[in-house]
Design an enzyme around this catalytic site. Structure first.
Site, short mmCIF file in Angstrom:
data_model
loop_
_atom_site.label_atom_id
_atom_site.label_comp_id
_atom_site.label_asym_id
_atom_site.label_seq_id
_atom_site.Cartn_x
_atom_site.Cartn_y
_atom_site.Cartn_z
N SER A 185 6.26 2.90 -10.80
CA SER A 185 7.11 2.20 -9.54
C SER A 185 6.53 0.78 -9.13
O SER A 185 7.02 0.20 -8.08
CB SER A 185 7.36 3.02 -8.62
OG SER A 185 8.02 4.22 -8.78
N GLY A 187 6.77 -1.96 -11.07
CA GLY A 187 7.53 -2.94 -11.82
C GLY A 187 7.11 -3.22 -13.33
O GLY A 187 7.37 -4.37 -13.65
N LYS A 188 6.39 -2.51 -13.99
CA LYS A 188 6.01 -2.45 -15.30
C LYS A 188 7.09 -3.10 -16.38
O LYS A 188 6.95 -3.78 -16.78
CB LYS A 188 5.33 -1.35 -15.93
CG LYS A 188 4.00 -1.12 -14.97
CD LYS A 188 3.21 0.04 -15.74
CE LYS A 188 3.51 1.30 -15.85
NZ LYS A 188 4.18 2.04 -14.53
N THR A 189 8.27 -2.02 -16.32
CA THR A 189 9.23 -2.25 -17.31
C THR A 189 10.02 -3.54 -16.86
O THR A 189 10.49 -4.25 -17.92
CB THR A 189 10.03 -1.02 -17.09
OG1 THR A 189 9.60 0.26 -17.40
CG2 THR A 189 11.23 -1.40 -18.00
N GLU A 212 10.01 5.61 -23.09
CA GLU A 212 10.55 6.38 -22.01
C GLU A 212 12.15 6.34 -21.64
O GLU A 212 12.92 7.15 -21.30
CB GLU A 212 9.62 6.19 -20.99
CG GLU A 212 9.91 6.78 -19.52
CD GLU A 212 9.13 6.28 -18.36
OE1 GLU A 212 8.45 7.38 -17.99
OE2 GLU A 212 8.83 5.27 -18.32
N GLN A 336 -0.12 3.10 -17.97
CA GLN A 336 -0.27 3.85 -16.78
C GLN A 336 -1.72 3.97 -16.46
O GLN A 336 -2.75 4.06 -17.19
CB GLN A 336 0.19 5.41 -16.92
CG GLN A 336 1.57 5.73 -17.25
CD GLN A 336 2.50 5.57 -15.88
OE1 GLN A 336 2.16 4.75 -14.93
NE2 GLN A 336 3.50 5.98 -15.64
N GLY A 358 -11.65 4.80 -22.42
CA GLY A 358 -12.35 3.62 -22.12
C GLY A 358 -12.14 2.46 -23.38
O GLY A 358 -12.11 1.38 -23.31
N LYS A 392 -9.07 -8.80 -17.51
CA LYS A 392 -9.95 -9.18 -18.79
C LYS A 392 -9.12 -10.24 -19.71
O LYS A 392 -7.77 -10.07 -19.94
CB LYS A 392 -10.16 -7.84 -19.81
CG LYS A 392 -10.88 -7.98 -20.99
CD LYS A 392 -10.89 -6.80 -21.89
CE LYS A 392 -11.79 -7.14 -23.15
NZ LYS A 392 -11.86 -6.00 -24.04
#
Length: 428
Positions: A185, A187-189, A212, A336, A358, A392
Protein backbone atom coordinates in the site's frame (compact mmCIF):
# COMPACT_ATOMS: atom_id res chain seq x y z
CA UNK A 1 33.41 -42.94 -17.33
CA UNK A 2 29.76 -42.01 -16.85
CA UNK A 3 28.66 -38.43 -16.37
CA UNK A 4 27.61 -39.26 -12.80
CA UNK A 5 31.16 -40.36 -11.92
CA UNK A 6 32.63 -37.28 -13.61
CA UNK A 7 30.35 -35.03 -11.55
CA UNK A 8 31.34 -36.89 -8.38
CA UNK A 9 34.99 -36.28 -9.21
CA UNK A 10 34.37 -32.56 -9.68
CA UNK A 11 32.54 -32.30 -6.36
CA UNK A 12 35.15 -34.38 -4.53
CA UNK A 13 37.97 -32.28 -5.95
CA UNK A 14 36.23 -29.07 -4.89
CA UNK A 15 35.97 -30.47 -1.34
CA UNK A 16 39.77 -30.79 -1.38
CA UNK A 17 40.52 -27.59 -3.30
CA UNK A 18 37.87 -25.14 -2.07
CA UNK A 19 39.05 -22.27 -4.30
CA UNK A 20 37.79 -24.15 -7.37
CA UNK A 21 34.14 -23.62 -6.34
CA UNK A 22 34.27 -19.94 -7.29
CA UNK A 23 37.36 -19.75 -9.51
CA UNK A 24 36.65 -22.59 -11.96
CA UNK A 25 33.62 -20.91 -13.55
CA UNK A 26 31.50 -24.00 -12.95
CA UNK A 27 27.74 -23.40 -12.83
CA UNK A 28 24.88 -25.25 -11.21
CA UNK A 29 23.29 -25.85 -14.62
CA UNK A 30 26.26 -28.01 -15.66
CA UNK A 31 25.24 -30.79 -13.27
CA UNK A 32 22.67 -33.29 -14.53
CA UNK A 33 21.37 -34.75 -11.28
CA UNK A 34 19.43 -32.67 -8.77
CA UNK A 35 21.42 -34.26 -5.94
CA UNK A 36 24.69 -32.92 -7.36
CA UNK A 37 23.07 -29.55 -7.98
CA UNK A 38 22.13 -29.44 -4.28
CA UNK A 39 25.66 -30.34 -3.17
CA UNK A 40 27.26 -27.75 -5.45
CA UNK A 41 24.79 -25.07 -4.34
CA UNK A 42 25.70 -25.79 -0.71
CA UNK A 43 29.40 -25.59 -1.60
CA UNK A 44 28.85 -22.27 -3.32
CA UNK A 45 26.91 -20.84 -0.36
CA UNK A 46 29.77 -21.80 1.97
CA UNK A 47 32.39 -20.36 -0.41
CA UNK A 48 30.53 -17.05 -0.73
CA UNK A 49 30.43 -16.82 3.09
CA UNK A 50 34.20 -17.46 3.22
CA UNK A 51 33.75 -20.73 5.13
CA UNK A 52 35.68 -23.94 4.55
CA UNK A 53 34.00 -26.71 2.58
CA UNK A 54 34.27 -30.20 4.00
CA UNK A 55 32.19 -33.18 5.08
CA UNK A 56 31.04 -31.53 8.31
CA UNK A 57 30.24 -28.03 7.00
CA UNK A 58 28.31 -29.40 4.03
CA UNK A 59 26.02 -31.40 6.29
CA UNK A 60 25.20 -28.25 8.29
CA UNK A 61 23.81 -26.45 5.23
CA UNK A 62 20.62 -28.53 4.86
CA UNK A 63 19.02 -31.87 5.65
CA UNK A 64 21.50 -34.72 4.92
CA UNK A 65 18.90 -36.48 2.74
CA UNK A 66 18.94 -33.51 0.37
CA UNK A 67 22.67 -34.15 -0.15
CA UNK A 68 22.33 -37.91 -0.57
CA UNK A 69 23.07 -38.70 3.07
CA UNK A 70 26.19 -38.47 5.22
CA UNK A 71 27.84 -41.53 3.63
CA UNK A 72 27.30 -40.17 0.10
CA UNK A 73 28.93 -36.83 0.97
CA UNK A 74 31.83 -38.53 2.74
CA UNK A 75 32.34 -40.89 -0.20
CA UNK A 76 32.82 -38.00 -2.66
CA UNK A 77 36.39 -37.52 -1.40
CA UNK A 78 37.32 -40.90 -2.92
CA UNK A 79 36.64 -39.48 -6.39
CA UNK A 80 38.78 -36.36 -6.00
CA UNK A 81 41.33 -35.93 -8.79
CA UNK A 82 42.79 -32.38 -8.92
CA UNK A 83 45.15 -33.30 -11.77
CA UNK A 84 42.25 -34.12 -14.09
CA UNK A 85 39.74 -31.52 -12.84
CA UNK A 86 39.92 -29.37 -15.99
CA UNK A 87 39.55 -32.43 -18.23
CA UNK A 88 36.48 -33.61 -16.33
CA UNK A 89 35.00 -30.11 -16.30
CA UNK A 90 35.29 -30.00 -20.10
CA UNK A 91 33.38 -33.30 -20.31
CA UNK A 92 30.54 -31.93 -18.19
CA UNK A 93 30.40 -28.64 -20.09
CA UNK A 94 30.38 -30.42 -23.47
CA UNK A 95 27.44 -32.55 -22.34
CA UNK A 96 25.63 -29.43 -21.09
CA UNK A 97 26.26 -27.63 -24.40
CA UNK A 98 24.72 -30.51 -26.35
CA UNK A 99 21.61 -30.43 -24.18
CA UNK A 100 21.33 -26.63 -24.46
CA UNK A 101 21.80 -26.82 -28.23
CA UNK A 102 18.96 -29.33 -28.48
CA UNK A 103 16.70 -27.06 -26.39
CA UNK A 104 17.49 -24.02 -28.55
CA UNK A 105 16.83 -25.88 -31.79
CA UNK A 106 13.54 -27.22 -30.44
CA UNK A 107 12.46 -23.75 -29.32
CA UNK A 108 13.58 -22.26 -32.64
CA UNK A 109 11.40 -24.73 -34.54
CA UNK A 110 8.37 -24.10 -32.32
CA UNK A 111 8.71 -20.30 -32.47
CA UNK A 112 10.02 -20.17 -36.07
CA UNK A 113 13.15 -18.18 -35.32
CA UNK A 114 15.08 -16.54 -38.18
CA UNK A 115 18.36 -18.28 -39.06
CA UNK A 116 20.40 -15.32 -37.74
CA UNK A 117 18.78 -15.60 -34.31
CA UNK A 118 19.49 -19.32 -34.17
CA UNK A 119 23.17 -18.74 -34.97
CA UNK A 120 23.35 -16.00 -32.33
CA UNK A 121 21.77 -18.20 -29.63
CA UNK A 122 24.10 -21.09 -30.46
CA UNK A 123 27.14 -18.79 -30.40
CA UNK A 124 26.10 -17.50 -26.97
CA UNK A 125 26.30 -21.02 -25.54
CA UNK A 126 30.04 -20.90 -26.20
CA UNK A 127 30.69 -17.24 -25.45
CA UNK A 128 28.68 -17.04 -22.23
CA UNK A 129 30.26 -20.06 -20.56
CA UNK A 130 33.93 -20.01 -21.60
CA UNK A 131 35.93 -19.04 -18.54
CA UNK A 132 39.17 -18.23 -20.39
CA UNK A 133 37.71 -15.98 -23.11
CA UNK A 134 38.97 -12.45 -22.36
CA UNK A 135 38.25 -9.33 -24.38
CA UNK A 136 41.12 -6.99 -25.18
CA UNK A 137 40.65 -3.53 -23.69
CA UNK A 138 42.23 -1.94 -26.80
CA UNK A 139 39.11 -2.71 -28.87
CA UNK A 140 37.02 -0.48 -26.63
CA UNK A 141 39.68 2.24 -26.25
CA UNK A 142 39.94 2.73 -30.02
CA UNK A 143 36.19 3.47 -30.17
CA UNK A 144 36.59 6.13 -27.47
CA UNK A 145 39.23 8.36 -29.12
CA UNK A 146 36.81 11.12 -30.13
CA UNK A 147 34.53 10.93 -27.09
CA UNK A 148 35.57 14.33 -25.59
CA UNK A 149 34.88 16.07 -28.90
CA UNK A 150 31.36 14.73 -29.56
CA UNK A 151 28.36 16.13 -27.72
CA UNK A 152 26.75 13.41 -25.60
CA UNK A 153 22.99 13.22 -24.93
CA UNK A 154 21.80 14.79 -21.68
CA UNK A 155 20.55 11.39 -20.54
CA UNK A 156 21.63 7.98 -21.78
CA UNK A 157 18.95 5.92 -20.01
CA UNK A 158 15.17 5.69 -20.33
CA UNK A 159 13.56 8.56 -18.43
CA UNK A 160 11.72 7.81 -15.20
CA UNK A 161 9.49 10.86 -15.70
CA UNK A 162 10.75 12.18 -12.34
CA UNK A 163 13.40 14.88 -12.66
CA UNK A 164 15.20 14.14 -9.39
CA UNK A 165 15.35 10.43 -10.13
CA UNK A 166 16.66 11.02 -13.64
CA UNK A 167 19.36 13.27 -12.15
CA UNK A 168 20.55 10.50 -9.81
CA UNK A 169 20.26 7.54 -12.18
CA UNK A 170 20.67 9.22 -15.57
CA UNK A 171 17.50 7.31 -16.42
CA UNK A 172 17.05 3.53 -16.36
CA UNK A 173 20.21 2.09 -17.92
CA UNK A 174 20.49 -0.86 -20.30
CA UNK A 175 21.51 -4.19 -18.71
CA UNK A 176 20.66 -2.94 -15.20
CA UNK A 177 18.51 -4.77 -12.68
CA UNK A 178 16.51 -2.15 -10.74
CA UNK A 179 14.56 -3.04 -7.58
CA UNK A 180 11.73 -0.81 -6.30
CA UNK A 181 10.93 -2.01 -2.77
CA UNK A 182 8.29 -1.03 -0.22
CA UNK A 183 5.74 -2.34 2.22
CA UNK A 184 2.20 -3.03 0.88
CA UNK A 185 0.00 0.00 0.00
CA UNK A 186 2.95 2.37 -0.44
CA UNK A 187 2.26 2.88 -4.15
CA UNK A 188 4.59 0.36 -5.79
CA UNK A 189 2.26 -0.58 -8.65
CA UNK A 190 1.34 3.05 -9.35
CA UNK A 191 5.05 3.90 -9.44
CA UNK A 192 5.67 1.06 -11.90
CA UNK A 193 2.74 2.26 -14.05
CA UNK A 194 4.19 5.77 -14.07
CA UNK A 195 7.57 4.46 -15.28
CA UNK A 196 5.96 2.23 -17.94
CA UNK A 197 3.70 4.99 -19.23
CA UNK A 198 6.57 7.49 -19.37
CA UNK A 199 8.73 5.02 -21.30
CA UNK A 200 5.94 4.15 -23.73
CA UNK A 201 5.05 7.76 -24.48
CA UNK A 202 8.70 8.48 -25.22
CA UNK A 203 8.70 5.82 -27.93
CA UNK A 204 10.25 2.93 -26.03
CA UNK A 205 8.84 -0.59 -25.59
CA UNK A 206 7.47 -1.23 -22.07
CA UNK A 207 6.78 -4.90 -21.29
CA UNK A 208 4.91 -5.45 -18.02
CA UNK A 209 4.65 -8.79 -16.25
CA UNK A 210 1.81 -8.36 -13.76
CA UNK A 211 1.82 -11.52 -11.64
CA UNK A 212 -0.53 -10.17 -8.98
CA UNK A 213 -2.97 -7.90 -10.81
CA UNK A 214 -5.18 -8.84 -13.77
CA UNK A 215 -4.84 -7.23 -17.20
CA UNK A 216 -8.17 -5.44 -16.74
CA UNK A 217 -7.33 -4.03 -13.29
CA UNK A 218 -3.89 -2.86 -14.38
CA UNK A 219 -5.33 -1.31 -17.55
CA UNK A 220 -7.94 0.60 -15.54
CA UNK A 221 -5.18 1.91 -13.30
CA UNK A 222 -3.25 3.09 -16.34
CA UNK A 223 -6.36 4.81 -17.73
CA UNK A 224 -6.90 6.58 -14.39
CA UNK A 225 -3.29 7.71 -14.26
CA UNK A 226 -3.25 8.86 -17.89
CA UNK A 227 -6.45 10.89 -17.65
CA UNK A 228 -6.21 11.92 -14.01
CA UNK A 229 -9.45 10.12 -13.17
CA UNK A 230 -10.52 9.00 -9.73
CA UNK A 231 -10.37 5.23 -9.60
CA UNK A 232 -13.37 5.24 -7.30
CA UNK A 233 -15.44 7.24 -9.79
CA UNK A 234 -14.25 5.01 -12.63
CA UNK A 235 -16.43 2.24 -11.21
CA UNK A 236 -19.38 4.13 -12.71
CA UNK A 237 -18.08 7.00 -14.86
CA UNK A 238 -21.49 7.58 -16.40
CA UNK A 239 -22.83 8.46 -12.97
CA UNK A 240 -19.84 10.15 -11.33
CA UNK A 241 -17.73 11.77 -14.08
CA UNK A 242 -18.29 15.50 -14.69
CA UNK A 243 -18.75 16.51 -18.33
CA UNK A 244 -15.12 17.67 -18.84
CA UNK A 245 -13.84 14.23 -17.80
CA UNK A 246 -16.34 12.44 -20.04
CA UNK A 247 -15.21 14.65 -22.91
CA UNK A 248 -11.53 13.86 -22.25
CA UNK A 249 -12.11 10.10 -22.04
CA UNK A 250 -11.37 9.25 -25.69
CA UNK A 251 -8.30 11.49 -25.72
CA UNK A 252 -6.91 9.69 -22.67
CA UNK A 253 -7.54 6.26 -24.20
CA UNK A 254 -5.82 7.27 -27.44
CA UNK A 255 -2.84 8.65 -25.51
CA UNK A 256 -2.52 5.45 -23.48
CA UNK A 257 -2.87 3.37 -26.64
CA UNK A 258 0.02 5.28 -28.21
CA UNK A 259 2.29 4.11 -25.38
CA UNK A 260 2.01 0.52 -26.74
CA UNK A 261 2.43 -1.08 -23.31
CA UNK A 262 2.49 -4.89 -23.46
CA UNK A 263 0.98 -6.66 -20.43
CA UNK A 264 1.36 -10.32 -19.47
CA UNK A 265 -0.86 -11.09 -16.45
CA UNK A 266 -0.15 -14.80 -16.02
CA UNK A 267 0.21 -15.62 -12.34
CA UNK A 268 3.06 -17.72 -11.01
CA UNK A 269 5.23 -17.69 -14.14
CA UNK A 270 8.98 -18.34 -14.10
CA UNK A 271 11.74 -16.02 -15.28
CA UNK A 272 12.39 -18.40 -18.18
CA UNK A 273 8.77 -17.92 -19.32
CA UNK A 274 9.14 -14.15 -19.04
CA UNK A 275 12.25 -14.34 -21.22
CA UNK A 276 10.45 -16.37 -23.86
CA UNK A 277 7.51 -13.94 -23.96
CA UNK A 278 9.72 -10.84 -23.94
CA UNK A 279 11.96 -12.24 -26.68
CA UNK A 280 9.01 -12.52 -29.07
CA UNK A 281 7.90 -8.93 -28.45
CA UNK A 282 11.43 -7.54 -28.71
CA UNK A 283 12.01 -9.35 -32.00
CA UNK A 284 8.73 -8.06 -33.42
CA UNK A 285 9.48 -4.48 -32.30
CA UNK A 286 13.23 -4.42 -32.96
CA UNK A 287 13.16 -0.69 -33.78
CA UNK A 288 12.21 0.20 -30.17
CA UNK A 289 14.29 0.19 -27.03
CA UNK A 290 12.76 -2.34 -24.59
CA UNK A 291 12.29 -1.95 -20.85
CA UNK A 292 10.86 -4.80 -18.74
CA UNK A 293 8.76 -4.36 -15.58
CA UNK A 294 7.82 -7.11 -13.10
CA UNK A 295 5.19 -6.91 -10.33
CA UNK A 296 6.47 -8.48 -8.11
CA UNK A 297 9.59 -10.51 -7.27
CA UNK A 298 8.39 -12.68 -4.37
CA UNK A 299 5.56 -14.29 -6.38
CA UNK A 300 7.66 -15.31 -9.37
CA UNK A 301 7.66 -19.09 -9.57
CA UNK A 302 11.11 -20.62 -9.10
CA UNK A 303 12.59 -23.14 -11.49
CA UNK A 304 12.15 -26.79 -10.56
CA UNK A 305 14.42 -28.22 -7.92
CA UNK A 306 14.80 -25.13 -5.73
CA UNK A 307 14.73 -26.20 -2.11
CA UNK A 308 13.70 -23.27 0.08
CA UNK A 309 12.41 -19.70 -0.16
CA UNK A 310 15.80 -18.04 0.37
CA UNK A 311 17.43 -20.11 -2.36
CA UNK A 312 14.44 -19.62 -4.65
CA UNK A 313 14.53 -15.81 -4.32
CA UNK A 314 18.29 -15.84 -4.71
CA UNK A 315 18.04 -17.81 -7.95
CA UNK A 316 15.17 -15.64 -9.26
CA UNK A 317 17.16 -12.49 -8.47
CA UNK A 318 20.19 -13.83 -10.36
CA UNK A 319 17.98 -14.85 -13.31
CA UNK A 320 16.43 -11.36 -13.50
CA UNK A 321 19.88 -9.79 -13.59
CA UNK A 322 20.88 -12.26 -16.31
CA UNK A 323 17.74 -11.32 -18.29
CA UNK A 324 18.71 -7.63 -18.15
CA UNK A 325 22.13 -8.48 -19.54
CA UNK A 326 20.80 -10.88 -22.19
CA UNK A 327 18.31 -8.38 -23.62
CA UNK A 328 20.60 -5.39 -22.89
CA UNK A 329 17.69 -3.46 -21.40
CA UNK A 330 16.59 -2.21 -17.98
CA UNK A 331 14.63 -4.71 -15.87
CA UNK A 332 12.61 -2.91 -13.18
CA UNK A 333 11.22 -5.22 -10.50
CA UNK A 334 8.94 -4.51 -7.55
CA UNK A 335 9.78 -6.20 -4.27
CA UNK A 336 8.09 -6.55 -0.89
CA UNK A 337 9.88 -5.52 2.28
CA UNK A 338 9.82 -7.65 5.41
CA UNK A 339 7.50 -6.97 8.35
CA UNK A 340 10.51 -5.85 10.38
CA UNK A 341 9.70 -2.32 9.17
CA UNK A 342 6.42 -2.34 11.11
CA UNK A 343 8.15 -3.30 14.36
CA UNK A 344 10.45 -0.25 14.41
CA UNK A 345 9.63 3.24 15.62
CA UNK A 346 11.33 4.63 12.53
CA UNK A 347 9.45 3.12 9.57
CA UNK A 348 11.90 4.33 6.93
CA UNK A 349 13.04 1.24 4.96
CA UNK A 350 16.62 0.07 5.00
CA UNK A 351 18.60 -2.45 2.98
CA UNK A 352 18.25 -5.19 5.59
CA UNK A 353 14.44 -5.05 5.10
CA UNK A 354 14.67 -6.61 1.63
CA UNK A 355 12.61 -9.73 2.06
CA UNK A 356 13.78 -13.35 1.86
CA UNK A 357 17.28 -12.99 0.48
CA UNK A 358 20.46 -10.93 0.62
CA UNK A 359 20.93 -11.91 -3.02
CA UNK A 360 18.53 -9.15 -4.07
CA UNK A 361 20.84 -6.52 -2.60
CA UNK A 362 23.84 -8.27 -4.13
CA UNK A 363 22.42 -8.68 -7.65
CA UNK A 364 20.59 -5.36 -8.03
CA UNK A 365 22.36 -2.47 -9.74
CA UNK A 366 19.86 -0.03 -8.24
CA UNK A 367 17.70 -0.39 -5.12
CA UNK A 368 15.00 2.22 -4.42
CA UNK A 369 12.70 2.39 -1.40
CA UNK A 370 9.24 3.99 -1.33
CA UNK A 371 7.82 5.52 1.86
CA UNK A 372 4.69 7.53 2.73
CA UNK A 373 4.49 9.25 6.09
CA UNK A 374 0.71 9.66 5.85
CA UNK A 375 0.28 5.88 5.65
CA UNK A 376 1.53 5.51 9.23
CA UNK A 377 0.34 8.87 10.59
CA UNK A 378 -3.19 9.86 9.55
CA UNK A 379 -2.57 13.37 10.95
CA UNK A 380 0.64 13.86 8.98
CA UNK A 381 1.02 17.15 7.14
CA UNK A 382 2.87 15.31 4.38
CA UNK A 383 -0.31 14.29 2.58
CA UNK A 384 0.27 13.01 -0.97
CA UNK A 385 4.03 12.94 -0.41
CA UNK A 386 5.91 9.90 -1.71
CA UNK A 387 9.52 9.65 -0.59
CA UNK A 388 11.83 7.77 -2.95
CA UNK A 389 15.27 6.80 -1.67
CA UNK A 390 17.96 5.46 -3.99
CA UNK A 391 19.75 3.33 -1.39
CA UNK A 392 22.06 1.50 -3.77
CA UNK A 393 23.41 2.67 -7.12
CA UNK A 394 26.24 0.53 -8.43
CA UNK A 395 27.28 3.05 -11.08
CA UNK A 396 26.46 6.42 -9.52
CA UNK A 397 25.29 8.47 -6.55
CA UNK A 398 22.63 7.62 -3.99
CA UNK A 399 20.13 10.00 -2.39
CA UNK A 400 16.51 10.70 -1.66
CA UNK A 401 13.77 13.02 -2.91
CA UNK A 402 10.04 13.52 -2.54
CA UNK A 403 7.41 13.53 -5.30
CA UNK A 404 3.69 14.21 -5.38
CA UNK A 405 1.53 11.09 -5.31
CA UNK A 406 -2.21 11.20 -5.86
CA UNK A 407 -3.54 7.98 -4.34
CA UNK A 408 -6.94 8.58 -5.93
CA UNK A 409 -5.69 8.61 -9.52
CA UNK A 410 -2.32 6.88 -9.13
CA UNK A 411 -0.40 9.80 -10.61
CA UNK A 412 3.15 10.76 -9.66
CA UNK A 413 4.60 14.16 -10.37
CA UNK A 414 6.59 17.16 -9.23
CA UNK A 415 5.88 18.37 -5.72
CA UNK A 416 4.83 22.01 -5.35
CA UNK A 417 4.58 24.23 -2.31
CA UNK A 418 0.80 24.17 -2.67
CA UNK A 419 0.95 20.39 -2.06
CA UNK A 420 -0.52 19.80 -5.51
CA UNK A 421 1.32 17.76 -8.07
CA UNK A 422 1.80 18.51 -11.69
CA UNK A 423 1.85 15.33 -13.72
CA UNK A 424 0.57 15.46 -17.25
CA UNK A 425 1.30 13.07 -20.11
CA UNK A 426 1.15 15.46 -23.04
CA UNK A 427 3.72 14.06 -25.46
CA UNK A 428 2.14 15.40 -28.61
Amino acid sequence: MTNELVEKSLLGTMMEENYLVLDSGIQIAFFETQLHKNIFLSMKDLAVQGRSIDFITLLTTREPAELGGANYVSDLRRFANPARFDEYLDIVIDKWKKLETAKILQQAIMEQWPIADIHKALDEIDSDHTSDELRLLDDYLVSQYERPFIEAPDMTGISTGLQSMDYLLNGFQDSEFIVIAARPSMGKTDTLNHFALTAGLEGHLPIVFSLEMSHKTLSDRLIASTGGYSRLKMRNPYKYFPEPQKNSWMTSLELLQSATIRIDDRSGIKVSQMKAAARKVIKAQSDKRPIIFVDYLQIIRPEEGTLNQNQAIGQISADLKAMAKEFNCPVVVLSQLSRAVEQRQDKQPMMSDLRDSGNIEQDADVVCFLYRDDYYDRDSELTNHLEITVAKHRNGPVGGFTVYYDKDTGRLGKLHDSNRGECTYDHS
